[in-house]
Structures are given as C-alpha cells and as structure tokens.
Design a protein around this motif. Structure first.
Motif, short mmCIF file in Angstrom:
data_model
loop_
_atom_site.label_atom_id
_atom_site.label_comp_id
_atom_site.label_asym_id
_atom_site.label_seq_id
_atom_site.Cartn_x
_atom_site.Cartn_y
_atom_site.Cartn_z
N GLU A 1 -20.10 12.24 1.43
CA GLU A 1 -19.79 12.99 2.65
C GLU A 1 -21.01 13.73 3.19
OE1 GLU A 1 -18.00 16.98 0.65
OE2 GLU A 1 -16.65 15.28 0.85
N THR B 1 -24.09 14.90 5.49
CA THR B 1 -24.30 15.06 6.92
C THR B 1 -25.79 15.17 7.15
OG1 THR B 1 -22.23 16.28 7.09
CG2 THR B 1 -23.79 16.50 8.91
N GLN C 1 -25.79 9.86 15.61
CA GLN C 1 -24.67 10.72 15.25
C GLN C 1 -25.11 12.09 14.74
OE1 GLN C 1 -21.44 10.03 15.81
NE2 GLN C 1 -22.18 8.19 16.83
N VAL D 1 -20.84 21.65 9.78
CA VAL D 1 -20.23 20.33 9.99
C VAL D 1 -19.48 19.88 8.73
CG1 VAL D 1 -20.73 17.88 10.36
CG2 VAL D 1 -21.84 19.60 11.79
N ALA D 2 -20.08 20.08 7.56
CA ALA D 2 -19.42 19.71 6.30
C ALA D 2 -18.13 20.51 6.11
CB ALA D 2 -20.37 19.92 5.14
N GLU E 1 -16.26 21.85 8.51
CA GLU E 1 -15.28 21.36 9.48
C GLU E 1 -14.65 20.04 9.03
OE1 GLU E 1 -14.02 22.88 12.19
OE2 GLU E 1 -15.19 24.62 11.55
N ARG E 2 -15.46 19.18 8.39
CA ARG E 2 -14.92 17.91 7.89
C ARG E 2 -13.94 18.14 6.74
NH1 ARG E 2 -20.24 14.00 7.89
NH2 ARG E 2 -20.29 13.72 10.13
N GLU E 3 -14.20 19.15 5.92
CA GLU E 3 -13.30 19.47 4.81
C GLU E 3 -11.95 19.93 5.33
OE1 GLU E 3 -15.16 22.36 2.28
OE2 GLU E 3 -16.67 20.92 1.56
N SER F 1 -10.43 18.96 8.05
CA SER F 1 -9.63 17.88 8.65
C SER F 1 -9.33 16.76 7.69
CB SER F 1 -10.35 17.29 9.85
OG SER F 1 -11.66 16.92 9.53
#
Length: 161
Positions: free
Chosen positions: A14, A16, A35, A154-155, A157-159, A161
């Motif tokens: 995961e 980024t 990205q 960002v990491a 926020e990914r966790e 969702s």
C-alpha cells in the motif's frame, strides 16, 4: 526530463509515492498525469539573491540574464540597483522556451546567465558563462517534510476507506 526524489511510507502493498521536483521538471510531472502528487521545490528570492551576490563578487559581470521560472520569487524586485550591474529577467513559460530566452539574453548583450540546472545545461551549449541557482537547505527540508506529510495523509485516507 523528469527529476526528483520519491518518498514512500506504509507497507509494500500500500505504498504511496510522492515526487519532489523544481522548476520545469515539476511542471512536466504535474502535466504528465501521474498518480503521485508532486511537491514543488520553491525557488525563493533568497536563493536568487544569494546566487546573484556570489556571481557578482566572483565574476564581475556587466549584464546578467536571470533565466527560468523566477517570476514569482523576484520578478518585481529592482535587482540591478541592488547589485550595481544590469540584471534582466527572462521567464520562459516551459522547458521548451529556454532556448528562445537564452537567444534573447544574447541579443540583449548579457555576459552571464543565472538559472536552474536545465538553463545551465543549455547555456553551456550556447557557450554563455552560467551559474546554477541553488536551493537553500531550508527549502529542501521543507519540501521533504511536505512530501512526507502528504504521503502519510494519503495513506491514512486509504486506511479509512
């Protein structure tokens, strides 16, 4: 030409990526549609003035061309009266405009060019003496800190969702 460093955090599955670049390389990265977010290393007025001071003390030029994305950092300053020699600012819109800016500097009688690294490389090809505007340590550290905070955000926020 892309340049910059990548900061990563998180587990391998995961990660980024975060790109750090300056000048036209930062613009090219942003326009490439990658990205990973891009943190731009700012070219500060301090960086430009420090370079100008060293250049004038060392080389005693009569007319300096400041070529690059310096409009935000020093475009409004009256640098000529500060340093006692004529200083002209040429601000190409992109990397491709560097040649035209250097040709214009030559036509205006500039005997020294100050710019970012890509300008320096082109100035060598035109056989114009040049100096690279270097970044201050604080600018580099601030950009790295911003990149790491962005990667962590960002990491996180990914966790969620």
């Amino acid at each position: 030409m892309y340049s910059g460093r990548t900061a990563q955090c998180g587990h391998a599955s995961e990660r980024t990526a975060q790109s750090i670049a300056r000048g036209y390389a930062a613009e090219q990265l942003k326009q490439a549609g990658i990205q990973a977010p891009v943190v731009e290393l700012p070219i500060t007025g301090y960086d430009v003035i420090h370079c100008l001071y060293n250049c004038v003390q060392r080389f005693h030029p009569k007319k300096i061309a400041l070529v690059g994305p310096f409009g935000r950092s020093c475009g409004h300053m009256d640098l000529s009266s500060i340093f006692g020699c004529e200083i002209r600012v040429f601000t190409p819109k992109n990397f491709e405009g560097i040649d035209e800016a250097l040709q214009s500097a030559i036509e205006h009688g500039c005997d020294m060019v100050l710019g970012i690294y890509s300008v320096h490389l082109r100035a060598i090809q035109y056989r114009i003496p040049s100096v690279v505007v270097e970044l201050s340590d604080n600018a580099i550290l601030d950009a790295i800190d911003t990149a790491l905070r962005t990667v962590k955000l960002v990491a996180h926020e990914r966790e969620k969702s």
